[in-house]
Scaffold this active site. Structure first.
Site, short mmCIF file in Angstrom:
data_model
loop_
_atom_site.label_atom_id
_atom_site.label_comp_id
_atom_site.label_asym_id
_atom_site.label_seq_id
_atom_site.Cartn_x
_atom_site.Cartn_y
_atom_site.Cartn_z
N GLY A 69 0.79 -1.27 -0.08
CA GLY A 69 0.00 0.19 -0.02
C GLY A 69 0.73 1.39 -0.13
N ASN A 149 -7.37 4.37 8.90
CA ASN A 149 -6.78 3.29 9.48
C ASN A 149 -6.55 3.36 11.24
OD1 ASN A 149 -4.92 5.38 8.57
ND2 ASN A 149 -3.44 4.12 9.58
N GLN A 179 -7.63 0.18 3.92
CA GLN A 179 -8.41 -0.57 4.89
C GLN A 179 -9.85 -0.97 4.34
OE1 GLN A 179 -7.41 -1.45 7.99
NE2 GLN A 179 -5.41 -0.21 7.83
N SER A 197 -3.90 -3.25 -0.50
CA SER A 197 -2.81 -3.85 0.01
C SER A 197 -3.32 -5.42 0.72
CB SER A 197 -2.30 -3.31 1.53
OG SER A 197 -1.11 -3.77 1.76
N ALA A 198 -2.22 -6.23 0.47
CA ALA A 198 -2.62 -7.42 0.63
C ALA A 198 -2.85 -8.17 2.01
CB ALA A 198 -1.38 -8.55 -0.43
N HIS A 199 -1.77 -7.63 2.85
CA HIS A 199 -1.49 -8.08 4.21
C HIS A 199 -2.89 -7.54 5.19
CE1 HIS A 199 0.38 -4.69 6.62
NE2 HIS A 199 0.39 -4.29 5.34
N THR A 235 10.93 -8.05 -10.99
CA THR A 235 10.41 -9.49 -11.22
C THR A 235 9.29 -9.36 -10.08
OG1 THR A 235 12.65 -10.30 -11.93
CG2 THR A 235 10.85 -11.80 -10.96
N CYS A 322 2.79 1.69 11.75
CA CYS A 322 3.77 2.56 11.15
C CYS A 322 4.26 3.76 11.72
CB CYS A 322 3.41 2.89 9.73
SG CYS A 322 1.83 4.00 9.69
C1 LIG Z 1 -4.77 3.55 5.24
C2 LIG Z 1 -3.28 2.77 4.92
N1 LIG Z 1 -2.77 3.18 3.82
C3 LIG Z 1 -1.74 2.58 3.69
C4 LIG Z 1 -1.01 1.62 4.31
C5 LIG Z 1 0.26 1.09 3.90
O1 LIG Z 1 0.26 -0.27 3.48
P1 LIG Z 1 1.37 -1.15 3.44
O2 LIG Z 1 1.55 -1.59 4.79
O3 LIG Z 1 0.81 -2.42 2.50
O4 LIG Z 1 2.55 -0.61 2.82
C6 LIG Z 1 -1.66 1.16 5.52
C7 LIG Z 1 -1.09 0.28 6.46
O5 LIG Z 1 -1.06 0.19 7.56
C8 LIG Z 1 -2.79 1.78 5.83
O6 LIG Z 1 -3.55 1.58 6.89
#
Ligand SMILES: Cc1ncc(COP(=O)(O)O)c(C=O)c1O
Length: 378
Positions: A69, A149, A179, A197-199, A235, A322
């Site tokens: 993301g 988030n 989210q 985002s995948a995770h 890749t 983060c």
């Molecule tokens: C709203 C939002 N945007 C972007 C991201 C970043 O995604 P990634 O962890 O895949 O870099 C997050 C991750 O917490 C998020 O909550």
């Protein structure tokens, strides 16, 4: 263990894990290789692309895989500004964006763009009239997230998109749906660029995706290969992408049921506001995302409560993972109600959580919070 930190990351589902493992074992080819083994790997990428596209109703050709993301948001903001920067210099965002968007706008400011940052009300909503006033002929980009988030407020992206386009149809609209993806109903009709985002959807870390509407230009930030039509060379992380595709398929199938289920979990945890005095909901208690509940417990430090909960086997967060290592004292939650951030705890859910887990958490909070409040100096 009770894991209520799903907005930070989720457990990889058994299905996504098994799918990814079988792929690792059976097909390790480079999807760009011209032999049939490579072609099979490329077919997996296409399958995942279709699965991601199906969630937002786009064409598979409009989906580009990234490393997550963060990269998708950086690319959306910087890449769109670079592509359209000659047509105008004003760019607009909100004060509650994820750092991967917020910091990209700081970078645009350094590059000479006029950045307008919209504030939010006490529930975390932007004011559409304020946005409309800000959009002018010189505006080339607006970026507003869908689900926040930290406190789960859901912006009305459909309304925002049509407002922006109504005022300036050439302005590019980006929305960070990290989210919201696979959890809320999001449609490619309401954005030019969407990031995912995948995770956060029970798939692998280190992979994400961008939807870029046909005809919209986003300059690439990476160079050196033809992957992802040259837009994102390097890749491909085929295994992680395959897990994202599988997780997206499953999430799409179960989206309505999951939404209802996590809603019950959140509602159960929300009952703590009736059980204890001076517990406040950050965000929108009623209409916020069912996947996130952010609470401030007056006179208790969020971090202290977090560790007390951990000693009971309950894992939550004081805010975005983060931001946990930055020196910033103020939290995003303080933009809603100044001073609430220091006592805020974020609980975030996945379909794997149960109502019983929320009930047990309520019982723990009923015991722990009064104990911790006793240590507050009078
Ligand atoms: C709203 C939002 N945007 C972007 C991201 C970043 O995604 P990634 O962890 O895949 O870099 C997050 C991750 O917490 C998020 O909550």
């Amino acid at each position: 263990m009770i894991y209520f930190d799903n907005a930070s990351t989720t457990r990889m589902s058994d299905e996504a894990f098994e799918y990814m493992c079988s792929f690792i074992k059976e097909n390790y080819a480079n999807p760009s290789s011209l032999h049939s083994f490579g072609f099979e790997a490329e077919k997996e990428l296409d399958k995942a692309r279709k699965a991601v596209a199906a969630v937002i109703g786009s064409d598979a050709e409009e989906i580009y895989f990234t490393s997550g993301g963060t990269e998708a948001n950086n690319t959306a903001v910087l890449g769109a500004a670079s592509a359209y920067g000659r047509l105008g210099r004003r760019v607009i965002t909100s004060s509650i964006e994820h750092p991967s968007v917020a910091d990209s706008f700081k970078e645009l400011e350094k590059r000479g763009f006029e950045v307008i940052t919209l504030g939010v009300d006490e529930k975390g909503y932007i004011d559409t009239d304020e946005l409309l006033n800000a959009v002018n002929e010189d505006t080339i980009l607006v970026s507003i997230m869908c689900v926040n988030n930290e406190f789960g407020t859901v912006q009305d992206i459909e309304k925002i998109y049509s407002a922006v386009k109504g005022k300036n149809r050439n302005c590019i609209f980006h929305t960070d749906c990290v989210q919201a993806f696979c959890k809320h109903d999001i449609s490619c009709r309401n954005a030019d660029i969407i990031t995912m985002s995948a995770h956060k959807i029970n798939a692998s870390k280190g992979v994400g995706a961008m939807y870029i509407k046909k005809g919209v230009r986003v300059n690439n930030l990476h160079f050196g290969g033809g992957q992802e039509k040259g837009f994102r060379p390097g890749t491909e992380n085929t295994y992680a992408i395959a897990s994202m595709g599988r997780a997206a398929e499953l999430a799409l199938e179960n989206m309505a049921d999951n939404f209802k289920h996590v809603g019950e979990v959140r509602k159960t945890l929300l009952s703590i506001t009736d059980e204890l005095d001076n517990v406040y909901v950050n965000g929108d208690a009623e209409n916020g995302s069912p996947y996130i509940l952010n609470l401030s417990f007056e006179n208790v430090k969020g971090e202290v409560l977090l560790h007390a909960l951990e000693s009971e086997g309950i894992y939550a967060a004081t805010g975005a993972a983060c931001s946990s290592r930055t020196k910033e004292k103020k939290k995003i939650v303080d933009r809603l109600n100044d001073g609430r951030g220091k006592s805020a705890v974020r609980f975030s859910f996945s379909a794997e959580n149960t109502v019983e887990e929320a009930e047990r958490t309520v019982e723990c909070l009923k015991r722990l919070v009064p104990q911790l409040r006793r240590f507050v100096p009078r």
